[in-house]
Design a protein around this motif. Structure first.
Motif, PDB file in Angstrom:
ATOM      1  N   GLY A   1      27.160  15.312  -1.871  1.00 42.67           N
ATOM      2  CA  GLY A   1      27.204  14.460  -3.046  1.00 42.67           C
ATOM      3  C   GLY A   1      28.192  13.318  -2.994  1.00 42.67           C
ATOM      4  O   GLY A   1      28.283  12.526  -3.937  1.00 42.67           O
ATOM      5  N   TYR A   2      28.934  13.209  -1.884  1.00 39.37           N
ATOM      6  CA  TYR A   2      29.904  12.120  -1.760  1.00 39.37           C
ATOM      7  C   TYR A   2      30.208  11.853  -0.297  1.00 39.37           C
ATOM      8  O   TYR A   2      29.993  12.690   0.574  1.00 39.37           O
ATOM      9  N   ILE A   3      30.717  10.648  -0.047  1.00 45.96           N
ATOM     10  CA  ILE A   3      31.148  10.232   1.293  1.00 45.96           C
ATOM     11  C   ILE A   3      32.668  10.210   1.313  1.00 45.96           C
ATOM     12  O   ILE A   3      33.297   9.625   0.416  1.00 45.96           O
ATOM     13  N   ASP A   4      33.251  10.860   2.317  1.00 45.48           N
ATOM     14  CA  ASP A   4      34.711  10.950   2.421  1.00 45.48           C
ATOM     15  C   ASP A   4      35.184   9.952   3.465  1.00 45.48           C
ATOM     16  O   ASP A   4      35.091  10.219   4.678  1.00 45.48           O
ATOM     17  N   SER A   5      35.683   8.841   2.991  1.00 44.43           N
ATOM     18  CA  SER A   5      36.048   7.744   3.898  1.00 44.43           C
ATOM     19  C   SER A   5      37.274   8.061   4.755  1.00 44.43           C
ATOM     20  O   SER A   5      37.606   7.302   5.668  1.00 44.43           O
ATOM     21  N   SER A   6      37.934   9.184   4.490  1.00 46.95           N
ATOM     22  CA  SER A   6      39.063   9.575   5.344  1.00 46.95           C
ATOM     23  C   SER A   6      38.576  10.243   6.641  1.00 46.95           C
ATOM     24  O   SER A   6      39.392  10.529   7.526  1.00 46.95           O
ATOM     25  N   LYS A   7      37.277  10.493   6.731  1.00 50.20           N
ATOM     26  CA  LYS A   7      36.753  11.275   7.862  1.00 50.20           C
ATOM     27  C   LYS A   7      36.114  10.420   8.957  1.00 50.20           C
ATOM     28  O   LYS A   7      35.531  10.960   9.905  1.00 50.20           O
ATOM     29  N   TYR A   8      36.201   9.105   8.847  1.00 51.48           N
ATOM     30  CA  TYR A   8      35.631   8.251   9.884  1.00 51.48           C
ATOM     31  C   TYR A   8      36.392   6.938   9.961  1.00 51.48           C
ATOM     32  O   TYR A   8      37.157   6.587   9.048  1.00 51.48           O
ATOM     33  N   SER A   9      36.167   6.231  11.057  1.00 47.54           N
ATOM     34  CA  SER A   9      36.781   4.899  11.218  1.00 47.54           C
ATOM     35  C   SER A   9      35.670   3.860  11.227  1.00 47.54           C
ATOM     36  O   SER A   9      34.496   4.173  11.425  1.00 47.54           O
ATOM     37  N   GLY A  10      36.029   2.616  10.970  1.00 40.38           N
ATOM     38  CA  GLY A  10      35.031   1.551  10.940  1.00 40.38           C
ATOM     39  C   GLY A  10      34.069   1.743   9.782  1.00 40.38           C
ATOM     40  O   GLY A  10      34.411   2.332   8.754  1.00 40.38           O
ATOM     41  N   SER A  11      32.830   1.262   9.962  1.00 41.40           N
ATOM     42  CA  SER A  11      31.873   1.385   8.853  1.00 41.40           C
ATOM     43  C   SER A  11      30.710   2.303   9.242  1.00 41.40           C
ATOM     44  O   SER A  11      30.499   2.591  10.417  1.00 41.40           O
ATOM     45  N   ILE A  12      29.992   2.748   8.220  1.00 38.81           N
ATOM     46  CA  ILE A  12      28.807   3.577   8.418  1.00 38.81           C
ATOM     47  C   ILE A  12      27.626   2.644   8.617  1.00 38.81           C
ATOM     48  O   ILE A  12      27.399   1.729   7.828  1.00 38.81           O
ATOM     49  N   HIS A  13      26.877   2.860   9.710  1.00 37.48           N
ATOM     50  CA  HIS A  13      25.695   2.040  10.000  1.00 37.48           C
ATOM     51  C   HIS A  13      24.449   2.865   9.745  1.00 37.48           C
ATOM     52  O   HIS A  13      24.319   3.965  10.292  1.00 37.48           O
ATOM     53  N   TYR A  14      23.557   2.365   8.927  1.00 35.87           N
ATOM     54  CA  TYR A  14      22.364   3.118   8.504  1.00 35.87           C
ATOM     55  C   TYR A  14      21.124   2.694   9.281  1.00 35.87           C
ATOM     56  O   TYR A  14      20.952   1.512   9.619  1.00 35.87           O
ATOM     57  N   VAL A  15      20.261   3.686   9.523  1.00 36.76           N
ATOM     58  CA  VAL A  15      18.966   3.442  10.162  1.00 36.76           C
ATOM     59  C   VAL A  15      17.887   4.186   9.369  1.00 36.76           C
ATOM     60  O   VAL A  15      18.172   5.222   8.746  1.00 36.76           O
ATOM     61  N   PRO A  16      16.651   3.682   9.392  1.00 34.90           N
ATOM     62  CA  PRO A  16      15.578   4.360   8.668  1.00 34.90           C
ATOM     63  C   PRO A  16      15.196   5.688   9.327  1.00 34.90           C
ATOM     64  O   PRO A  16      15.389   5.872  10.529  1.00 34.90           O
ATOM     65  N   VAL A  17      14.676   6.599   8.514  1.00 37.14           N
ATOM     66  CA  VAL A  17      14.252   7.921   8.984  1.00 37.14           C
ATOM     67  C   VAL A  17      12.734   8.036   8.844  1.00 37.14           C
ATOM     68  O   VAL A  17      12.173   7.646   7.821  1.00 37.14           O
ATOM     69  N   ASN A  18      12.090   8.562   9.894  1.00 41.32           N
ATOM     70  CA  ASN A  18      10.665   8.878   9.854  1.00 41.32           C
ATOM     71  C   ASN A  18      10.540  10.354   9.514  1.00 41.32           C
ATOM     72  O   ASN A  18      10.963  11.210  10.298  1.00 41.32           O
ATOM     73  N   THR A  19      10.001  10.671   8.353  1.00 43.60           N
ATOM     74  CA  THR A  19       9.942  12.075   7.891  1.00 43.60           C
ATOM     75  C   THR A  19       8.622  12.760   8.246  1.00 43.60           C
ATOM     76  O   THR A  19       8.436  13.929   7.899  1.00 43.60           O
ATOM     77  N   ALA A  20       7.745  12.067   8.981  1.00 44.42           N
ATOM     78  CA  ALA A  20       6.384  12.594   9.234  1.00 44.42           C
ATOM     79  C   ALA A  20       6.386  13.970   9.915  1.00 44.42           C
ATOM     80  O   ALA A  20       5.512  14.795   9.666  1.00 44.42           O
ATOM     81  N   ASN A  21       7.402  14.252  10.733  1.00 42.77           N
ATOM     82  CA  ASN A  21       7.470  15.554  11.445  1.00 42.77           C
ATOM     83  C   ASN A  21       8.415  16.530  10.770  1.00 42.77           C
ATOM     84  O   ASN A  21       8.666  17.612  11.297  1.00 42.77           O
ATOM     85  N   GLY A  22       8.968  16.101   9.606  1.00 41.08           N
ATOM     86  CA  GLY A  22       9.854  16.980   8.841  1.00 41.08           C
ATOM     87  C   GLY A  22      11.295  16.976   9.293  1.00 41.08           C
ATOM     88  O   GLY A  22      12.117  17.738   8.751  1.00 41.08           O
ATOM     89  N   PHE A  23      11.607  16.120  10.285  1.00 40.23           N
ATOM     90  CA  PHE A  23      12.983  16.055  10.821  1.00 40.23           C
ATOM     91  C   PHE A  23      13.703  14.785  10.341  1.00 40.23           C
ATOM     92  O   PHE A  23      13.069  13.850   9.854  1.00 40.23           O
ATOM     93  N   TRP A  24      15.003  14.761  10.532  1.00 35.34           N
ATOM     94  CA  TRP A  24      15.806  13.536  10.339  1.00 35.34           C
ATOM     95  C   TRP A  24      15.643  12.731  11.627  1.00 35.34           C
ATOM     96  O   TRP A  24      16.504  12.747  12.500  1.00 35.34           O
ATOM     97  N   GLU A  25      14.512  12.030  11.738  1.00 33.18           N
ATOM     98  CA  GLU A  25      14.065  11.382  12.964  1.00 33.18           C
ATOM     99  C   GLU A  25      14.330   9.886  12.894  1.00 33.18           C
ATOM    100  O   GLU A  25      14.049   9.255  11.878  1.00 33.18           O
ATOM    101  N   PHE A  26      14.883   9.352  13.954  1.00 32.71           N
ATOM    102  CA  PHE A  26      15.297   7.944  13.982  1.00 32.71           C
ATOM    103  C   PHE A  26      15.140   7.377  15.382  1.00 32.71           C
ATOM    104  O   PHE A  26      14.767   8.096  16.318  1.00 32.71           O
ATOM    105  N   THR A  27      15.429   6.087  15.540  1.00 32.55           N
ATOM    106  CA  THR A  27      15.355   5.431  16.844  1.00 32.55           C
ATOM    107  C   THR A  27      16.747   4.968  17.269  1.00 32.55           C
ATOM    108  O   THR A  27      17.465   4.350  16.466  1.00 32.55           O
TER     109      THR A  27
END
Ligand SMILES: C[C@H]1CC[C@H](NC(=O)Cn2ccnc2)CC1
Length: 312
Positions: free
Chosen positions: A165-191
Motif C-alpha cells: 500500500g505504500y512505497i518506502d523511498s528509504s529502500k532504494y536509490s535513484g528513481s523508480i522506472h516503470y514498464v508495462p505488464v502483459n497479464t495474458a499469461n497471469g504473470f508480472w510479465e515485461f520486456t
C-alpha cells in the motif's frame, strides 16, 4: 491501510519466507509472484509428510467440493481442498481469504521444514482452485490499501521486506522506472532491453534465468567457469570474484553485484552460478538473484498493471 512484513532468507537465499497469520496461527510462507495459490501444510496430510511444519487445522469454513492442484516449474507440486479464513500479512487483513489446505505435497516441500506453504502474488487468472478460481491475498486487500501496490525489497543474505500500500523511498536509490505488464499469461510479465523474449518478475524463483547467449557472454569473463551438465548449469571456483551484471529495463538500469551471482557451493570449492539459461522455459525469469538488487513495485494503481524497478 498500509503494512510491511519481513522477508527472511533461507540458506543461500534459496527462498524468502514471511510470517502469515491464518485463523490466528502463524505460518512461514514463501511469497511467490510467479503463482497465485495460497496453500499451507495441513493436518489432512499424513503426519510423516508434515513433520517439522506448522499445519493448518482447518479452522475456517470449508468450501465443499472445491479442490486445488498446482505444479511448479521445478517439478514440485501440491494439492488439497479449500477453506475460507482470516489472513493477516504485515498488519493487512483479508477477512475472507481462500486458504488451500494440502492433502499431499511433493518431497521437496516436505524436506524444507522452514517452509509451511506459499502465498501467491501473480494474477488470480492462474489460480488453480476448481470449480471456481479464487482471488489472491493482494486481490482481496488491494481496494483497502492506500495505494493498490506492493513492493519487494529482498536482500543478500539478510532479511528484507514486502511493503503493502505504500512505497518506502528509504529502500532504494535513484528513481523508480516503470514498464508495462502483459497479464495474458497471469504473470508480472515485461520486456527487458538486451535480453531477448519476455521476462517475468518472480520472487518464488531463486535464480536469474536469461537466454543462452547472455549467459555465455557473462561467464566468458569468469576464468574458472564452465557448463557442468551433471550439475545442470554453469559452475566456477568459489574463490573467483565475479563481474557485475547490468540490464536496462525501460528508462532505467539495474546492476546486480557480482557477489550476488555466486549462488552456493555444489561440491568442494565449486560454486553454482546465479545466472543460468532460460532456454526451454519459454520466458526469462528475473528471480531472487536479480530482485535482491532492486526495490521492485508490483503496481495496480493505473488502468493497466505495471512494474517499477529501482536500484536497491
Ligand atoms: C527452470 C526453472 C526452475 C525454477 C522454476 N521456479 C519454480 O518452480 C518456482 N517455485 C515456486 C514454488 N516452488 C518453486 C522456474 C523454472
Amino acid at each position: 491501510s498500509t503494512g510491511s512484513v519481513s522477508a527472511s532468507p533461507e540458506s543461500y537465499d534459496e527462498s524468502y519466507l514471511i510470517p502469515v497469520s491464518i485463523g490466528g496461527t502463524t505460518f512461514h510462507l514463501d511469497l511467490d509472484t510467479g503463482s497465485s495459490d495460497l496453500w499451507v501444510f495441513s493436518t489432512q496430510q499424513p503426519a510423516s509428510q508434515r513433520s517439522g511444519h506448522t499445519a493448518y487445522k482447518q479452522t475456517g469454513t470449508k468450501k465443499s467440493g472445491y479442490t486445488w492442484n498446482i505444479s511448479y516449474g521445478d517439478g514440485s507440486g501440491a494439492k488439497g481442498d479449500v477453506y475460507v479464513d482470516k489472513v493477516v500479512v504485515g498488519g493487512v487483513t483479508a477477512t475472507s481469504q481462500a486458504v488451500e489446505a494440502a492433502t499431499s505435497v511433493s518431497s521437496s516441500f516436505t524436506s524444507d521444514t522452514d517452509n509451511d506453504g506459499l502465498i501467491g502474488a501473480a494474477f488470480s487468472s492462474i489460480n488453480t482452485v476448481s470449480p471456481q478460481q479464487q482471488l489472491t491475498f493482494f486481490d482481496n486487500v488491494k481496494n483497502s490499501l492506500s495505494q493498490k501496490l506492493f513492493a519487494a525489497r529482498l536482500r543478500y543474505h539478510t532479511a528484507g521486506t514486502y511493503d503493502y500500500g505504500y512505497i518506502d523511498s528509504s529502500k532504494y536509490s535513484g528513481s523508480i522506472h516503470y514498464v508495462p505488464v502483459n497479464t495474458a499469461n497471469g504473470f508480472w510479465e515485461f520486456t527487458a532491453s538486451g535480453v531477448s523474449g519476455s521476462s517475468i518478475a518472480d520472487t518464488g524463483t531463486t535464480l536469474l534465468y536469461i537466454p543462452d547467449s547472455n549467459v555465455d557472454a557473462y561467464y566468458a569473463n569468469v576464468d574458472s567457469a564452465s557448463y557442468d551438465s551433471s550439475q545442470g548449469g554453469y559452475t566456477f571456483d568459489c574463490d573467483e570474484s565475479l563481474p557485475d551484471w547490468t540490464v536496462t529495463i525501460g528508462s532505467g538500469s539495474i546492476t546486480v553485484p557480482g557477489e550476488y551471482i555466486n549462488f552456493a557451493p555444489v561440491s568442494g570449492n565449486t560454486c553454482f552460478g546465479g545466472i543460468q539459461s532460460s532456454d526451454g522455459i519459454g520466458f526469462n525469469i528475473f528471480g531472487d538473484i536479480f530482485l535482491k538488487a532492486t526495490y521492485t513495485v508490483f503496481d495496480q494503481t493505473q488502468s493497466s498493471p505495471r512494474l517499477g524497478f529501482a536500484q536497491g
